[in-house]
Design a protein around this motif. Structure first.
Motif, PDB file in Angstrom:
ATOM      1  N   ASP A 154       8.071   0.528 -10.947  1.00 52.71           N
ATOM      2  CA  ASP A 154       9.090   0.349 -11.994  1.00 52.71           C
ATOM      3  C   ASP A 154       9.840   1.542 -11.752  1.00 52.71           C
ATOM      4  O   ASP A 154       9.955   2.423 -10.982  1.00 52.71           O
ATOM      5  CB  ASP A 154       8.388   0.126 -13.522  1.00 52.71           C
ATOM      6  N   GLN A 155      10.696   1.847 -13.031  1.00 49.84           N
ATOM      7  CA  GLN A 155      11.603   2.911 -13.028  1.00 49.84           C
ATOM      8  C   GLN A 155      10.801   4.370 -12.954  1.00 49.84           C
ATOM      9  O   GLN A 155      11.516   5.440 -12.438  1.00 49.84           O
ATOM     10  CB  GLN A 155      12.418   2.777 -14.027  1.00 49.84           C
ATOM     11  N   ASP A 156       9.737   4.480 -12.837  1.00 49.92           N
ATOM     12  CA  ASP A 156       9.053   5.560 -12.974  1.00 49.92           C
ATOM     13  C   ASP A 156       8.703   5.918 -11.231  1.00 49.92           C
ATOM     14  O   ASP A 156       8.085   7.185 -11.004  1.00 49.92           O
ATOM     15  CB  ASP A 156       7.526   5.594 -13.349  1.00 49.92           C
ATOM     16  N   TRP A 157       9.038   5.112 -10.526  1.00 52.02           N
ATOM     17  CA  TRP A 157       8.552   5.323  -9.106  1.00 52.02           C
ATOM     18  C   TRP A 157       9.620   5.288  -8.024  1.00 52.02           C
ATOM     19  O   TRP A 157       9.674   5.774  -7.041  1.00 52.02           O
ATOM     20  CB  TRP A 157       7.447   4.309  -8.637  1.00 52.02           C
ATOM     21  N   ALA A 170       3.787  -2.269   0.151  1.00 50.65           N
ATOM     22  CA  ALA A 170       4.932  -3.018  -0.559  1.00 50.65           C
ATOM     23  C   ALA A 170       4.616  -3.344  -1.990  1.00 50.65           C
ATOM     24  O   ALA A 170       4.453  -4.470  -2.513  1.00 50.65           O
ATOM     25  CB  ALA A 170       5.304  -4.214   0.117  1.00 50.65           C
ATOM     26  N   PRO A 171       3.947  -2.355  -2.784  1.00 51.25           N
ATOM     27  CA  PRO A 171       3.726  -2.895  -4.213  1.00 51.25           C
ATOM     28  C   PRO A 171       4.800  -3.095  -5.167  1.00 51.25           C
ATOM     29  O   PRO A 171       6.120  -2.756  -4.752  1.00 51.25           O
ATOM     30  CB  PRO A 171       2.834  -1.567  -4.843  1.00 51.25           C
ATOM     31  N   GLN A 172       4.670  -3.602  -6.294  1.00 48.39           N
ATOM     32  CA  GLN A 172       5.774  -3.834  -7.307  1.00 48.39           C
ATOM     33  C   GLN A 172       5.827  -2.461  -8.006  1.00 48.39           C
ATOM     34  O   GLN A 172       4.646  -1.823  -8.391  1.00 48.39           O
ATOM     35  CB  GLN A 172       5.473  -4.934  -8.313  1.00 48.39           C
ATOM     36  N   GLU A 200      11.641   8.263  -6.562  1.00 50.24           N
ATOM     37  CA  GLU A 200      10.789   8.989  -5.512  1.00 50.24           C
ATOM     38  C   GLU A 200      10.646   8.567  -4.042  1.00 50.24           C
ATOM     39  O   GLU A 200      10.842   9.239  -2.978  1.00 50.24           O
ATOM     40  CB  GLU A 200       9.635   9.527  -6.089  1.00 50.24           C
ATOM     41  N   ILE A 201      10.514   7.301  -4.066  1.00 52.93           N
ATOM     42  CA  ILE A 201      10.485   6.394  -2.823  1.00 52.93           C
ATOM     43  C   ILE A 201      11.731   6.417  -2.080  1.00 52.93           C
ATOM     44  O   ILE A 201      11.680   6.827  -1.011  1.00 52.93           O
ATOM     45  CB  ILE A 201       9.978   4.863  -3.142  1.00 52.93           C
ATOM     46  N   GLY A 260       5.877   5.403   3.111  1.00 55.83           N
ATOM     47  CA  GLY A 260       5.988   3.966   3.611  1.00 55.83           C
ATOM     48  C   GLY A 260       5.409   3.120   2.271  1.00 55.83           C
ATOM     49  O   GLY A 260       4.891   1.815   2.483  1.00 55.83           O
ATOM     50  N   ILE A 261       5.480   3.553   1.039  1.00 52.44           N
ATOM     51  CA  ILE A 261       4.948   2.873  -0.107  1.00 52.44           C
ATOM     52  C   ILE A 261       3.587   2.538   0.203  1.00 52.44           C
ATOM     53  O   ILE A 261       3.436   1.160  -0.318  1.00 52.44           O
ATOM     54  CB  ILE A 261       5.839   1.591  -0.534  1.00 52.44           C
ATOM     55  N   LYS A 297       1.640  11.311 -11.783  1.00 50.35           N
ATOM     56  CA  LYS A 297       2.571  10.774 -11.055  1.00 50.35           C
ATOM     57  C   LYS A 297       3.105  11.575 -10.032  1.00 50.35           C
ATOM     58  O   LYS A 297       3.652  12.831 -10.337  1.00 50.35           O
ATOM     59  CB  LYS A 297       3.890  10.029 -11.761  1.00 50.35           C
ATOM     60  N   PRO A 298       2.775  11.204  -8.733  1.00 51.55           N
ATOM     61  CA  PRO A 298       3.261  12.117  -7.488  1.00 51.55           C
ATOM     62  C   PRO A 298       4.880  12.283  -7.326  1.00 51.55           C
ATOM     63  O   PRO A 298       5.595  11.120  -7.830  1.00 51.55           O
ATOM     64  CB  PRO A 298       2.475  11.485  -6.363  1.00 51.55           C
ATOM     65  N   GLY A 299       5.270  13.285  -6.732  1.00 54.98           N
ATOM     66  CA  GLY A 299       6.616  13.459  -6.541  1.00 54.98           C
ATOM     67  C   GLY A 299       6.917  12.865  -4.746  1.00 54.98           C
ATOM     68  O   GLY A 299       5.877  12.422  -4.279  1.00 54.98           O
ATOM     69  N   TRP A 300       8.214  13.060  -4.640  1.00 53.68           N
ATOM     70  CA  TRP A 300       8.360  12.242  -3.235  1.00 53.68           C
ATOM     71  C   TRP A 300       7.874  13.199  -2.053  1.00 53.68           C
ATOM     72  O   TRP A 300       7.684  12.701  -1.040  1.00 53.68           O
ATOM     73  CB  TRP A 300      10.007  12.061  -3.070  1.00 53.68           C
ATOM     74  N   ARG A 319      14.155   8.795  -2.525  1.00 50.98           N
ATOM     75  CA  ARG A 319      14.206  10.137  -2.067  1.00 50.98           C
ATOM     76  C   ARG A 319      13.215  10.655  -0.631  1.00 50.98           C
ATOM     77  O   ARG A 319      14.067  10.989   0.451  1.00 50.98           O
ATOM     78  CB  ARG A 319      13.955  11.088  -2.943  1.00 50.98           C
ATOM     79  N   GLN A 320      12.131   9.883  -0.540  1.00 47.24           N
ATOM     80  CA  GLN A 320      11.488  10.233   0.436  1.00 47.24           C
ATOM     81  C   GLN A 320      11.881   9.417   1.757  1.00 47.24           C
ATOM     82  O   GLN A 320      11.945  10.078   2.817  1.00 47.24           O
ATOM     83  CB  GLN A 320       9.870   9.454   0.294  1.00 47.24           C
ATOM     84  N   VAL A 331      -0.321   2.443  -0.882  1.00 46.77           N
ATOM     85  CA  VAL A 331      -1.385   2.872  -1.927  1.00 46.77           C
ATOM     86  C   VAL A 331      -2.664   2.502  -1.432  1.00 46.77           C
ATOM     87  O   VAL A 331      -2.887   1.506  -0.888  1.00 46.77           O
ATOM     88  CB  VAL A 331      -1.128   1.955  -3.154  1.00 46.77           C
ATOM     89  N   ALA A 379      14.779  11.585   3.022  1.00 43.95           N
ATOM     90  CA  ALA A 379      14.135  12.633   4.000  1.00 43.95           C
ATOM     91  C   ALA A 379      13.933  12.088   5.273  1.00 43.95           C
ATOM     92  O   ALA A 379      14.318  13.018   6.200  1.00 43.95           O
ATOM     93  CB  ALA A 379      13.003  13.420   3.397  1.00 43.95           C
ATOM     94  N   GLY A 425      12.964  -0.476   3.888  1.00 40.96           N
ATOM     95  CA  GLY A 425      12.377   0.141   2.454  1.00 40.96           C
ATOM     96  C   GLY A 425      10.749   0.400   2.886  1.00 40.96           C
ATOM     97  O   GLY A 425      10.360   1.517   2.218  1.00 40.96           O
ATOM     98  N   LEU A 426      10.227  -0.230   3.474  1.00 37.78           N
ATOM     99  CA  LEU A 426       8.643   0.088   3.855  1.00 37.78           C
ATOM    100  C   LEU A 426       8.512   0.846   5.017  1.00 37.78           C
ATOM    101  O   LEU A 426       7.539   1.135   5.243  1.00 37.78           O
ATOM    102  CB  LEU A 426       8.153  -1.611   4.253  1.00 37.78           C
ATOM    103  N   ARG A 427       9.519   1.400   5.539  1.00 36.35           N
ATOM    104  CA  ARG A 427       9.430   2.466   6.509  1.00 36.35           C
ATOM    105  C   ARG A 427       8.725   1.765   8.029  1.00 36.35           C
ATOM    106  O   ARG A 427       7.919   2.639   8.543  1.00 36.35           O
ATOM    107  CB  ARG A 427       8.921   3.685   5.933  1.00 36.35           C
ATOM    108  N   MET A 452       3.926  11.703  -2.125  1.00 30.25           N
ATOM    109  CA  MET A 452       3.621  10.508  -2.216  1.00 30.25           C
ATOM    110  C   MET A 452       3.257  10.171  -0.754  1.00 30.25           C
ATOM    111  O   MET A 452       3.904  10.591   0.109  1.00 30.25           O
ATOM    112  CB  MET A 452       4.872   9.895  -2.618  1.00 30.25           C
TER     113      MET A 452
END
Lengths: 411, 381
Positions: free
Chosen positions: A227-230, A223-225, A233-234, B242-243, B233-236, A236-237, B245, A240, A110-112, B239
């Motif tokens: 919600d459904q808004d994010w 690795a932040p927490q 996208e993660i 690697g999550i 909010k950014p798109g994929w 999908r990235q 921020v 890719a 998840g963290l790549r 963004m």
């Protein structure tokens, strides 16, 4: 404590041929790749790497931060964090040890973070068993780990050297777990060409996380927490990144061939006697060995049969597989794993292959075989049975096709 | 978050309860559950739920719960298919300081209390303030709505040791007043009677119904003093991989989540009596205090959740005083720094301090200061 000063004269390094187990070949790759941190916790058959690496360190041949963890979960967390702060890492486990690390395995993908691991494939407990079975590796197939399988000790080392390059490539930046069949590969000694460090350095660039490096001079949060808004996208990235891995593997394979002169034609498939074949066996790992023996025997009897060995299960090389398998009348997929309650009660590979072929107008008949579980040898009469059933399915015998067959199981 | 406002419907009613996280969770839950159970008495199906993203709740950070009641199961299903309602018929705020804006701990930004209230809907507020005072603290209305003030202070009823104060029953009475088609007074009374067997609780329902004051709010009424916090909010593809921020640099404050939305009381500082002891600066759990050029310590209000620890640890009597957030003018007082005003004109600043805090800004007599100091340090022996 007495200190003995050891003076060593620099030796001119030359490529050597050594008799190594699959695990020892991996340890040599760790040395050649200049790994910074490896975390260890014993479980058979992966622990062969632990021992081989410890020996290289003890003999002054390798400099690596070797951390023995208190369990597999910590073991995988250690390398995940080391990777985040810029260390090239190695880790590994087997069977239920791999499962004990599962949470850490999930977050690493998840963290790549480009962790390179081996999974010394071993049957899952219970019952306690240590023979090979692929369900341990395959359990992470949906998480974002790249999953290649090796056939020989040589290929184990070569895949490992490629693994750091592919995993650490910024287009991918995903972890890799190389599947090594327990016993057949991890613990059998084979002749392996060990390259010189200079050649490996040419092939493998230094690890560079760029602006993702976790360091006081580069304040970031990872690795932040969310919600459904994010989350979509993660995901999908990361998707890719997995898709890009196909190109990156192809490039690494070509470059590896250029420098070391090994690797075969395709990075994804190893085809054996398929040019005029009507039916083929399909599988991964060391089961290719008995099947190749069978193919040579069957060819002498006039049968047009071949083998397609899958080298990368994730990313699944769908286009290559469809292109290859659509040439044949029937494909016998041999699974050294099982998926209880799955479609047609088949193995994982069987259902993936069928799914890949589904929309192709010339799809071959696909028949599944469950064989060699728990490290059971695939004997030649079993190979015959697989062949005969595959041929029958290709003729349209519905009592054989569209189902899976357990091979060599006592009734 | 969808910005679309759909046409009002008579096939269902959606009620949201905005409350202070943890402190008022049980209160909000009781109101939402009772709405559904009361409506059930007339045959309507319903559902009650908390916003999933608010959990785990943070002390005082605004959170939401919902009640949806529908004409039939099909209508209810349409309501249940949503993560959370984007349009509500009635918004209930069980703490009047919430009208200054709702910033949940997720990255939604700060929203007006009426954000989801449909045109001509209702905003019910429990408060001991007048409706005009409430409107003056609420974001400028972009749709007409009716403010309904239920008499009573912010309640912690339902939180551990706090005694039940019938806020839930009064709010249900108010709901019966503004949405009688869905929540009938007789149903609420019967439900409360059945659940509590307490005639006083039933009387509280009736009191809420009778004493709630309605005040229509026209478009344009309210204050524009509140900060707008909205985020792209950014798109994929845009963004960081690697999550990752960006972290805040040392000394930098978070521009995306400001925390003051959790505040119900604001510390005000008497710089004239401050002895620069650093206690507030040391003990503030949110590192709100910054050192001024004169060596005083000033609250950065954007980061202050109003926990009151600074006022507790301050050894000087009435040097830091906690004041009801609604006593501050949304335009003039906002979250601005106050030390420069004191530096520029102490007399005016001190008058402001006295008006807000209700205590004298003059230094206490030497004797009083000594005894107060002794009292404050006595506990450390």
């Amino acid at each position: 404590m007495a200190v003995t000063e050891i003076k060593t004269a620099p030796l001119k390094e030359v490529e050597t041929e050594q008799l190594l187990t699959g695990c020892e070949a991996i340890a040599e790759a760790i040395r050649l790749a200049d790994v910074d941190v490896m975390a260890a916790y014993p479980i058979r058959p992966y622990d062969g790497v632990m021992q081989a690496a410890a020996k290289l360190i003890a003999n002054g041949k390798m400099d690596v931060e070797y951390i023995v963890a208190d369990g597999e979960h910590s073991q995988f967390e250690i390398v995940k964090h080391a990777s985040a702060v810029g260390s090239r890492v190695f880790v590994g486990s087997s069977g239920v040890g791999w499962f004990y690390a599962f949470e850490a395995i999930a977050v690493t993908a998840g963290l790549r973070l480009p962790v390179v691991a081996i999974c010394g494939n071993r049957a899952l407990d219970d019952p306690g068993a240590f023979g090979t079975e692929h369900n341990d590796s395959l359990a992470v197939r949906d998480l974002g780990w790249l999953l290649p399988w090796a056939e020989t000790a040589q290929e184990s080392m070569d895949l490992a050297l490629m693994a750091w390059r592919i995993a650490e490539d910024k287009r991918v930046s995903l972890p890799i777990a190389i599947g090594l069949d327990g016993a057949f590969l991890t613990h059998s000694q084979q002749l392996v060409k060990v390259p010189v460090k200079a050649a490996v350095d040419e092939f493998l660039p230094p690890y560079d996380l760029g602006d993702r490096l976790l360091h006081p001079d580069n304040p970031i949060t990872i690795a932040p927490q969310v919600d459904q808004d994010w989350l979509m996208e993660i995901r999908r990235q990361n998707d890719a990144a997995m898709r890009s891995a196909l190109d990156v593997i192809t490039e690494a394979h070509a470059d590896f061939k250029r420098i070391f002169g090994r690797g075969g034609d395709s990075p994804f498939l190893d085809e054996y006697m398929t040019d005029d074949a009507e039916v083929v066996f399909f599988g991964q790992g060391t089961l290719a060995l008995p099947m190749k023996v069978a193919i040579r025997r069957l060819r002498k009897q006039g049968h047009k049969v071949g083998l397609v060995r899958l080298k990368w299960f994730r990313p699944f090389p769908t286009a290559e597989i469809v292109k290859s398998l659509s040439r044949f009348k029937a494909v016998g997929v041999i699974d050294r794993d099982y998926s209880f309650g799955s479609p047609y009660y088949g193995g994982v590979l069987y259902n993936e292959v069928r799914s890949a072929l589904y929309s192709h107008p010339k799809r071959p008949t696909v028949v599944g075989f469950i064989a060699g579980l728990g490290g059971r040898e695939i004997e030649q009469p079993m190979a015959n049975e697989i062949f005969e059933k595959t041929v029958a399915a290709g003729r349209g015998d519905l009592t054989v096709g569209d189902q899976c067959h357990w091979i060599g199981v006592r009734a | 978050m969808s910005q679309t406002v759909t046409a009002p419907t008579t096939t269902d009613i959606t009620i949201e309860v905005v409350y202070r996280g943890i402190f008022q969770k049980t209160l909000a839950q009781r109101i939402c559950r009772s709405v559904v159970l009361a409506a059930r008495r007339r045959g309507s199906p319903g559902t009650a739920f908390a916003r999933y993203g608010d959990s785990p709740e943070r002390n005082g950070v605004p959170a939401k719960q919902f009640a949806v009641v529908a004409a039939d199961d099909t209508q209810l299903e349409a309501s249940m298919a949503r993560y959370e309602p984007s349009v509500t018929d009635v918004t209930v705020a069980v703490d009047d300081t919430l009208v200054k804006g709702v910033e949940s701990w997720a990255w939604y930004g700060r929203q007006p209390i009426w954000k989801t209230t449909k045109p001509d809907g209702f905003v019910i507020v429990t408060s001991d303030k007048t409706p005009d005072e409430i409107v003056a603290q609420t974001d400028t209305a972009v749709r007409p709505y009716t403010l309904a003030v239920v008499p009573g202070a912010a309640s912690f009823a339902g939180l551990w040791v706090y005694k039940d104060d019938h806020t839930d029953w009064r709010v249900l009475g108010a709901l019966a007043k503004v949405a009688p088609d869905w929540i009938r007074l007789e149903d609420v009374r019967a439900l409360v009677q059945e659940q509590t067997k307490d005639p006083n609780a039933v009387a509280s329902v009736q009191y809420g119904f009778d004493a709630t004051v309605l005040r229509p709010v026209a478009v344009g009424e309210g204050t524009s003093g509140h900060e707008v916090l909205q985020f792209e909010k950014p798109g994929w593809t845009t963004m960081r991989p690697g999550i990752v921020v960006d972290a805040r640099k040392p000394g930098e404050r978070n521009p995306f989540y400001k925390k003051y939305g959790a505040r119900t009381m604001r510390p005000v500082v008497n710089f004239d009596t401050c002895i620069k002891c650093t206690m507030c600066w040391l003990d503030c759990p949110d590192e709100c205090f910054e050192v001024t050029p004169t060596g005083h310590y000033e609250v950065v209000y954007e980061a202050c959740i109003g926990c009151g620890i600074c006022a507790q640890v301050c050894p000087v009597k009435d040097c830091i005083v906690m004041v009801d957030e609604l006593k501050f003018d949304p335009d003039l007082d906002a979250n601005k720094t106050v030390w420069p005003q004191w530096q520029a004109d102490r007399g005016t600043y001190n008058k402001w301090f006295e008006a807000k805090s209700g205590v004298s800004a003059a230094p206490k007599s030497a004797k009083a200061a000594a005894s107060s100091g002794a009292a404050a340090t006595g506990g450390e022996d």
